[in-house]
Write an enzyme that holds these catalytic residues in place. Structure first.
Site, PDB file in Angstrom:
ATOM      1  CE  LYS A 611      -2.796   0.982   3.472  1.00 21.28           C
ATOM      2  NZ  LYS A 611      -3.873   0.937   4.433  1.00 21.28           N
ATOM      3  CG  ASP A 708     -12.685   3.153   8.081  1.00 25.01           C
ATOM      4  OD1 ASP A 708     -13.940   3.585   7.917  1.00 25.01           O
ATOM      5  OD2 ASP A 708     -11.795   3.201   6.913  1.00 25.01           O
TER       6      ASP A 708
END
Length: 890
Positions: A611, A708
Site C-alpha cells: 500500500k 473504520d
C-alpha cells in the site's frame, strides 16, 4: 403477466440479434492462412464466413507449400496451404495487439503430406519467450489444434515455432480473437485449452463463429448414460463470457436421476494445474412443485459449489478462483441432488484449461521496439536468428546481442555487434533507445553521414567501434562526445589504427595526481582511527542493560517526520528500491483508496500487498504512522499481518500479507466473478472478523478502537478466511478510568456511530455499531445507503421490513433460501442490537463473538443433516484430450 414474460424474451432476442450483427464485422480478428500466396489474396471461408488473408506481413521466414490435393476436401480452406521452417531453430510470427488485453490465440496444424516425405513432424510452440505447447502430428490427415488464452503484456506478440528434433516445424493457420478482460480470470499464468464441450440434443459436429462471437470452437459430446434437454426460448447470456445461444439452449442430465452424476477426465500432464469453467442455465419450465438444486464436489469430496440452482433461461458461470491440481492428473467431479431437489443436475457447457506458467519476462518493450526498427531500417531480416524476442529466452538470443537478465524485470540489451552486416545509410537514432548498451560495434559496413551526438548521452556506453566505414564522416567529432572520451568514460574506435584518445592536459597533472594520492592515504588513516574509537565505545555501550524498545507504545503525536524514531524498526524497514523490485515497478494494481494505491508484490517468494501512500493525501502520514505503530505490536490470526514498511524520503509504503480473495464487499457483490458466498461462508467470515475486532478491544494493552470497520476492510485469503485490515484511523483508549476518548470524528458514512458523530466521544462501542452494519450487509447483501429505498439506511430498512415478520424478505436472494431460518433471525437480532442508537445498550464484541459462534453451530447442524441425504451410487462419463475434438471437416 404472460405478456410481460414474452416481452422480456423478445428483448433478449433483440439483444442477441444486435450482438450477432455487431459480430459480423469480425472486429479485432486476425485470421492468417499460413503459406497463402500471393500476398494480396483474401477469401471468406464458406462454412464459417471468416475472412482469411496471407501471413506474409507477419513473418520474415519460411517456405510455402500445399497439402496433397487428395486431402483438401476433408478440410476447411484455411488449412490447405502451409508454411514450413526448414532453416533456423526458432521462427516467429509478430502480431500487433493492444497491451494488457486478453486474447484467444489458436494455431492449427494439418500435415497432409505437404512435403511428400510422409514423416510426421513434432516441435514446440512458444508464446513470446515462454513455451506454450508441444505439437505432435499423429497422422497425415490428423488435425492438431492448440489454443491459449493470454494477456499480452506489450503492444505486440510473438508466436514462435521451435525446432526440437530432426523434423521440420510447420503451421496451417494462425487465429487471434479478442476476449473480455473480465472473463477467464486466473491468479497467474495463461490458459491452454484441454477441452471445450457442449451437449446438443441432436447429432452435431461443432460450433464456432459466427454463432460464437469470439470464435471459440465448441465440440459436441454425447454419452449413453446421459440424456439431453433443450429449449426453443432465448437464453440471457449477458455475462462476460458471451456464450452462444446454440450452446446454452441445450443441457445434459443423467439418465438415472436418483444417483450422483460423475464427470471425469485425465490431463496429459499429471501435475498440471487446471481451471474449470462450467456454464449453467435452466432450460425447462419448472412447475411450482419442481426444484433443481445440486452440489458439486471434486476429487474425493472437496467442495466446488453448494446448493446450485441454475437460473431460469439465464446463464450462471461457475469456476475455481485459483488453480487446482491432482497428483495423478485425474479429475472426478460429482453432481449430486440436494434433499430439496426433485430434478437431477444439469450442465450446459464445460471448459477445461491447464495453466501455462509465464516465467520468462519479455525484453524491455522500448528496446524490443528499437531492435525491430533497427532490423527494418538496415534490412536485417535475413539474419536467421533475429526472430521473436531479442533476448529471451537466453537460448534463442539474437546473434550479435548480449543481454542482462534481472530477476524481477525484463531482460535488457547491453551490447550490440553488427560488424560486417552490410549496413548502409546513416546511423539510426533507434540505437539511443538501448539505454543500458555498453558496447556498440558497427564496424566494416557502409555507413555514411555524421557521427551522431546521441552517443554522448548514452551514459552506459563504454565502447563504440565505427572502423571500416569509408563513407562515414570521421572528421567532425561532436564536442559532447569528445568530452566523454576526454573523461575516459568512453572509448571511440574510428579506424584500424585510429582510436580517439583524450586531449593532452598540462604537464602539472602528474604532480596533482601524486598530491591527490598522498592526501588519499592520509584521509584513509584518519578514517581508520575514527573507526576504532567508535568501535571501542560501541563495545562498552553493549555491556549496559538491554536496548531501548524499538516501538514506543501508544499513539505517536508528533507530525514532524524527522522526529519520529518510534516507528523505525530495522528488521522490517524496506527501502524504496526494494519496493520497486517486489512490485515489478508497480505492475499490478489490487485496489485504490483515500490512502493511496495497493499493488501486488513478491517478497522472498511470498505474495504481499504493498500500500503506497499518495502524495496528495492530506492526513496520509499521520495514518501511516498510526498503522505501523499498531501493527508492529499486535498479532492475531484474524488481523492482516504487517510484513514490513517503507519510510524512504517521500516514499511511504505498508507491506501486508497478501489476501488472495480480496475484500468481503467485492465477494458479496460478485465483482470478483466467483461463487456466491454461502450462508456457512458468511457466518464463518462474520465470526473471524468479530474475533479480530474483539482482540483489539480486549487483547491489546492499551486497548484499541479500529474506527473504520466496514466490509471493504474485511479481507479474505485463498480459503475465504477473514482478517480485519486498514488500521490507519485506529486509536488507543485508557485501560482504567474513563472508557471514552475525545477525538475528531473519523470513519466512513453509513458505518459511523451516530452517538460518536454527535458527541465526539469515541469508545469500543463505536466499533460495535459499525460491525452491526457489517452484519446486516452480510445477511442482506444490500448497500448500506440506498437513496432509492423508502428508508435509505440499511438499519432503518431492515427494521421496517421485519415489521412484516418475514425474514426471507431481507435475506440475500442469491442464497436461494439455503440458510437456517433460526440462525438468520438470531444474527439479524444481534445486528440490530449492535446498531442501537445508545452505546450503553449495545453488546460488547466478546458477546457478539459468542452469539455468532451459536449461529455457526446452527448452520453446521443443518449442513450435516442435508449432506446425509446424498445418494451413494454414480453415473459417469469421461472427457479425453482436446486433440480428439479438433474440428477439421467442413
Amino acid at each position: 403477466m404472460k405478456s410481460l414474460h414474452w416481452f422480456l424474451h423478445l428483448l433478449i432476442i433483440a439483444f442477441t440479434v444486435l450482438r450477432s450483427v455487431e459480430a459480423q464485422n469480425q472486429a479485432g480478428f486476425i485470421s492468417l492462412d499460413c503459406g497463402l500466396v500471393p500476398k494480396e489474396t483474401t477469401y471468406t471461408e464458406k462454412s464459417t464466413n471468416i475472412t482469411y488473408k496471407s501471413d506474409v506481413d507477419y513473418i520474415d521466414s519460411g517456405l510455402v507449400g500445399k497439402i496433397n490435393d487428395a486431402y483438401k476436401t476433408q478440410f476447411q480452406q484455411q488449412v490447405w496451404a502451409v508454411r514450413s521452417f526448414p532453416v533456423g531453430q526458432r521462427n516467429c510470427y509478430n502480431v500487433n495487439l493492444t497491451a494488457n488485453n486478453k486474447y484467444l490465440i489458436r494455431g492449427t496444424f494439418v500435415y497432409g503430406n505437404y512435403d511428400g516425405l510422409n514423416q510426421f513432424p513434432s516441435f514446440d510452440l512458444h508464446i513470446g519467450p515462454n513455451k506454450w505447447s508441444s505439437v505432435k502430428i499423429l497422422g497425415v490427415t490428423n488435425t492438431s489444434m492448440h489454443e491459449i488464452i493470454h494477456v499480452v503484456p506489450q503492444d505486440s506478440l510473438e508466436v514462435c515455432l521451435v525446432k526440437t528434433g530432426p523434423t521440420t516445424p510447420f503451421i496451417s493457420s494462425l487465429e487471434v480473437r479478442p476476449l473480455n478482460n473480465e472473463s477467464y480470470l486466473t491468479q497467474s499464468g495463461s490458459l491452454m485449452l484441454f477441452a471445450r464441450v457442449y451437449f446438443p440434443s441432436s447429432s452435431s459436429s461443432f460450433i464456432r463463429y459466427d454463432e460464437d462471437i469470439h470464435d471459440r470452437v465448441w465440440n459436441s459430446f454425447t454419452d449413453d448414460e446421459t440424456v439431453w434437454i433443450s429449449t426453443d426460448l432465448p437464453i440471457d447470456t449477458s455475462n462476460s463470457y458471451d456464450m452462444p445461444q446454440s450452446v446454452m439452449k441445450t443441457a445434459a442430465v443423467p439418465k438415472n436421476a436418483s444417483e450422483p452424476w460423475l464427470l471425469w477426465w485425465t490431463l496429459d500432464e499429471n501435475t498440471a494445474q487446471s481451471y474449470v469453467y462450467m456454464h449453467f442455465a435452466e432450460v425447462q419450465n419448472l412447475t411450482a412443485n419442481e426444484t433443481r438444486e445440486f452440489n458439486i464436489t471434486y476429487n474425493g469430496g472437496l467442495r466446488w459449489f453448494s446448493y446450485l440452482r441454475p437460473p431460469n433461461l439465464s446463464i450462471s458461470t461457475i469456476f475455481n478462483p485459483r488453480a487446482v491440481s491432482s497428483s495423478n492428473g485425474i479429475f472426478n467431479f460429482t453432481f449430486a441432488m440436494t434433499g430439496n431437489s426433485t430434478l437431477p443436475p444439469l450442465l450446459n457447457a464445460l471448459e477445461i484449461y491447464t495453466v501455462v506458467d509465464i516465467l520468462q519476462l519479455e525484453t524491455n518493450k522500448d528496446e524490443v521496439s528499437a531492435m525491430m526498427n533497427i532490423k527494418e531500417t538496415y534490412g536485417l531480416s535475413k539474419k536467421i536468428s533475429w526472430q521473436g524476442d531479442p533476448c529471451a529466452p537466453q537460448l534463442y538470443r539474437w546473434e550479435g546481442l548480449n543481454c542482462s537478465y534481472p530477476d524481477s524485470e525484463g531482460s535488457r540489451i547491453i551490447s550490440l555487434n553488427l560488424n560486417g552486416s552490410e549496413l548502409t545509410g546513416s546511423i539510426t537514432s533507434d540505437i539511443s533507445k538501448l539505454t543500458l548498451l555498453t558496447v556498440l560495434d558497427l564496424s566494416n559496413n557502409d555507413l555514411s553521414g555524421d557521427i551522431p551526438t546521441f552517443f554522448a548521452e548514452m551514459k552506459s556506453l563504454k565502447l563504440i567501434n565505427l572502423s571500416g566505414n569509408p563513407n562515414l564522416n570521421l572528421t567532425a567529432i561532436p564536442d559532447s562526445l569528445q568530452q566523454r572520451v576526454n573523461s575516459k568514460s568512453l572509448t571511440l574506435i574510428l579506424g584500424e589504427n585510429l582510436t580517439l584518445t583524450p586531449k593532452k592536459e598540462s604537464k602539472k597533472v602528474p604532480m596533482v595526481a601524486i598530491a591527490a594520492s598522498v592526501a588519499g592515504v592520509f584521509a584513509l588513516l584518519v578514517i581508520l582511527a575514527i573507526f576504532f574509537v567508535i568501535k571501542r565505545k560501541n563495545v562498552k555501550a553493549h555491556k549496559s542493560p538491554g536496548p531501548p524498545p524499538l516501538v514506543t507504545p501508544g499513539i505517536v503525536k508528533s507530525e514532524t517526520r524527522s522526529s519520529n524514531p518510534s516507528i523505525i524498526t530495522r528488521e522490517r524497514k524496506i527501502t524504496y528500491p526494494e519496493v520497486l523490485k517486489m512490485t515489478n515497478n508497480f505492475e499490478r494494481v489490487l485496489g485504490k483508496g483515500g490512502f493511496g494505491t495497493v499493488y501486488h508484490g513478491n517478497l522472498d517468494g511470498a505474495e504481499v500487498a504493498v500500500k503506497m501512500l499518495s502524495h496528495s493525501s492530506a492526513q496520509g502520514y499521520k495514518e501511516f504512522k498510526a498503522e505501523v505503530e499498531l501493527l508492529l505490536r499486535v498479532h492475531h490470526r484474524h488481523l492482516v499481518g504487517l510484513v514490513g514498511y517503507c519510510d524512504d524520503g517521500d516514499n511511504l509504503a505498508l507491506i501486508y500479507e497478501y489476501m488472495a480473495n480480496g475484500d468481503l464487499r467485492e465477494n458479496m457483490s460478485g465483482k470478483r466473478g466467483g461463487n456466491v458466498l454461502t450462508w456457512e461462508n458468511r457466518m464463518q467470515i462474520a465470526v473471524e472478523a468479530a474475533q479480530g475486532l474483539e482482540y483489539l478491544h480486549n487483547g491489546c494493552r492499551p486497548p484499541m478502537v479500529h474506527r473504520d470497520v466496514k466490509t471493504t476492510n474485511i479481507l479474505l485469503n485463498e480459503r475465504c478466511g477473514a482478517k480485519l485490515a486498514d488500521f490507519g484511523l485506529s486509536r488507543s483508549f485508557p485501560i482504567d478510568g474513563e472508557c471514552h476518548v475525545s477525538t475528531v470524528v473519523a470513519g466512513t458514512p453509513g458505518y459511523l456511530d451516530p452517538e460518536y458523530y454527535r458527541t465526539n466521544w469515541l469508545s469500543e462501542k463505536s466499533d460495535v455499531y459499525s460491525f452491526g452494519v457489517v452484519l446486516l450487509e452480510i445477511v442482506t447483501n444490500q448497500p448500506v445507503i440506498d437513496k432509492t429505498r423508502e428508508r435509505p439506511h440499511i438499519n432503518d430498512w431492515v427494521g421496517f421490513m421485519l415489521t412484516k415478520g418475514d425474514i426471507k424478505s431481507i435475506v440475500d436472494p442469491k442464497l436461494m433460501g439455503d440458510y437456517d431460518t433460526n440462525g438468520a433471525w438470531k444474527i439479524v437480532e444481534l445486528a440490530l442490537a449492535c446498531v442501537n442508537p445508545s452505546s450503553n445498550r449495545r453488546p460488547t464484541m466478546a458477546h457478539v463473538v459468542m452469539e455468532l459462534n451459536d449461529c455457526v453451530a446452527l448452520e453446521n447442524a443443518r449442513r450435516q443433516g442435508s449432506e446425509e441425504m446424498y445418494s451413494m451410487g454414480s453415473v459417469d462419463y469421461s472427457l479425453s484430450s482436446t486433440s480428439d475434438f479438433a474440428p477439421g471437416a467442413r
